[in-house]
Design a protein around this motif. Sequence first.
Motif, PDB file in Angstrom:
ATOM      1  N   SER A  76       0.945  -1.044  -0.157  1.00  0.00           N
ATOM      2  CA  SER A  76       0.119   0.010  -0.035  1.00  0.00           C
ATOM      3  C   SER A  76       0.555   1.240   0.129  1.00  0.00           C
ATOM      4  O   SER A  76       0.759   1.699  -0.366  1.00  0.00           O
ATOM      5  N   GLU A  77       2.418   0.880   0.729  1.00  0.00           N
ATOM      6  CA  GLU A  77       2.710   2.590   1.122  1.00  0.00           C
ATOM      7  C   GLU A  77       3.165   2.040  -0.543  1.00  0.00           C
ATOM      8  O   GLU A  77       3.964   3.491  -1.356  1.00  0.00           O
ATOM      9  N   ILE A  78       4.038   1.760  -1.005  1.00  0.00           N
ATOM     10  CA  ILE A  78       4.311   1.604  -2.651  1.00  0.00           C
ATOM     11  C   ILE A  78       3.446   2.622  -3.754  1.00  0.00           C
ATOM     12  O   ILE A  78       4.274   2.971  -4.182  1.00  0.00           O
ATOM     13  N   ALA A  79       2.720   1.583  -3.713  1.00  0.00           N
ATOM     14  CA  ALA A  79       1.363   2.102  -4.194  1.00  0.00           C
ATOM     15  C   ALA A  79       1.290   3.911  -3.565  1.00  0.00           C
ATOM     16  O   ALA A  79       0.842   3.927  -5.351  1.00  0.00           O
ATOM     17  N   ARG A  80       0.864   3.813  -2.879  1.00  0.00           N
ATOM     18  CA  ARG A  80       0.808   5.461  -1.939  1.00  0.00           C
ATOM     19  C   ARG A  80       2.121   6.344  -2.896  1.00  0.00           C
ATOM     20  O   ARG A  80       1.535   7.312  -3.848  1.00  0.00           O
ATOM     21  N   ARG A  81       3.131   5.800  -2.943  1.00  0.00           N
ATOM     22  CA  ARG A  81       4.423   6.455  -3.352  1.00  0.00           C
ATOM     23  C   ARG A  81       4.660   6.664  -5.398  1.00  0.00           C
ATOM     24  O   ARG A  81       4.732   7.702  -5.351  1.00  0.00           O
ATOM     25  N   VAL A  82       4.171   5.677  -5.574  1.00  0.00           N
ATOM     26  CA  VAL A  82       4.324   5.923  -7.121  1.00  0.00           C
ATOM     27  C   VAL A  82       3.008   6.985  -7.672  1.00  0.00           C
ATOM     28  O   VAL A  82       2.992   7.865  -8.632  1.00  0.00           O
ATOM     29  N   HIS A  83       1.920   6.209  -6.859  1.00  0.00           N
ATOM     30  CA  HIS A  83       0.248   7.634  -7.174  1.00  0.00           C
ATOM     31  C   HIS A  83       1.163   8.764  -7.288  1.00  0.00           C
ATOM     32  O   HIS A  83       0.551  10.111  -7.672  1.00  0.00           O
ATOM     33  N   GLY A  84       1.760   8.900  -5.903  1.00  0.00           N
ATOM     34  CA  GLY A  84       2.099  10.702  -6.176  1.00  0.00           C
ATOM     35  C   GLY A  84       3.076  10.781  -6.628  1.00  0.00           C
ATOM     36  O   GLY A  84       3.004  12.244  -7.406  1.00  0.00           O
ATOM     37  N   MET A  85       3.992  10.013  -7.078  1.00  0.00           N
ATOM     38  CA  MET A  85       4.515  10.960  -7.677  1.00  0.00           C
ATOM     39  C   MET A  85       4.225  11.081  -9.857  1.00  0.00           C
ATOM     40  O   MET A  85       5.269  11.173 -10.388  1.00  0.00           O
ATOM     41  N   ALA A  86       3.553   9.617  -9.760  1.00  0.00           N
ATOM     42  CA  ALA A  86       2.838   9.749 -11.025  1.00  0.00           C
ATOM     43  C   ALA A  86       1.899  11.240 -11.113  1.00  0.00           C
ATOM     44  O   ALA A  86       2.234  11.939 -12.414  1.00  0.00           O
ATOM     45  N   VAL A  87       1.462  11.197  -9.949  1.00  0.00           N
ATOM     46  CA  VAL A  87       0.343  12.941 -10.157  1.00  0.00           C
ATOM     47  C   VAL A  87       1.338  14.243 -10.461  1.00  0.00           C
ATOM     48  O   VAL A  87       1.667  15.334 -10.758  1.00  0.00           O
ATOM     49  N   ILE A  88       2.721  13.592  -9.596  1.00  0.00           N
ATOM     50  CA  ILE A  88       3.548  14.830 -10.035  1.00  0.00           C
ATOM     51  C   ILE A  88       3.857  15.185 -11.084  1.00  0.00           C
ATOM     52  O   ILE A  88       4.181  15.625 -12.157  1.00  0.00           O
ATOM     53  N   VAL A  89       4.318  13.842 -11.727  1.00  0.00           N
ATOM     54  CA  VAL A  89       4.391  14.247 -13.402  1.00  0.00           C
ATOM     55  C   VAL A  89       3.820  13.857 -14.273  1.00  0.00           C
ATOM     56  O   VAL A  89       4.049  14.920 -15.013  1.00  0.00           O
ATOM     57  N   LYS A  90       2.219  14.197 -13.576  1.00  0.00           N
ATOM     58  CA  LYS A  90       1.613  14.383 -14.498  1.00  0.00           C
ATOM     59  C   LYS A  90       1.428  16.004 -15.298  1.00  0.00           C
ATOM     60  O   LYS A  90       0.672  16.686 -16.064  1.00  0.00           O
TER      61      LYS A  90
END
Length: 90
Positions: A76-90
């Motif tokens: 869950s923590e990895i998923a939150r971190r990856v999602h957060g990075m995807a939002v930043i890149v978007k």
Amino acid sequence: HAGFMSTKESLKRLMPGRLIGASIDSQGNRALRMALQTREQYIRREKATSNICTAQSLLANIAAAYAIYHGPDGLSEIARRVHGMAVIVK
């Protein structure tokens, strides 16, 4: 590549690939076991729902070991971190 999904009991035989279930071993520890598998050589071609190649089992085992090592909270923590990075890149 390995994929993980969940299903209702009534639909499990329609899923491609292998289902892994949780059990308790003889010493009372939680253990994972293969509960059901769909392999092309075991079923008629017209009934086949998957095209899983045995050579990809190593990738599936590594992905399963990764998931087990990190556990539900770690994933869950990895998923939150990856999602957060995807939002930043978007």
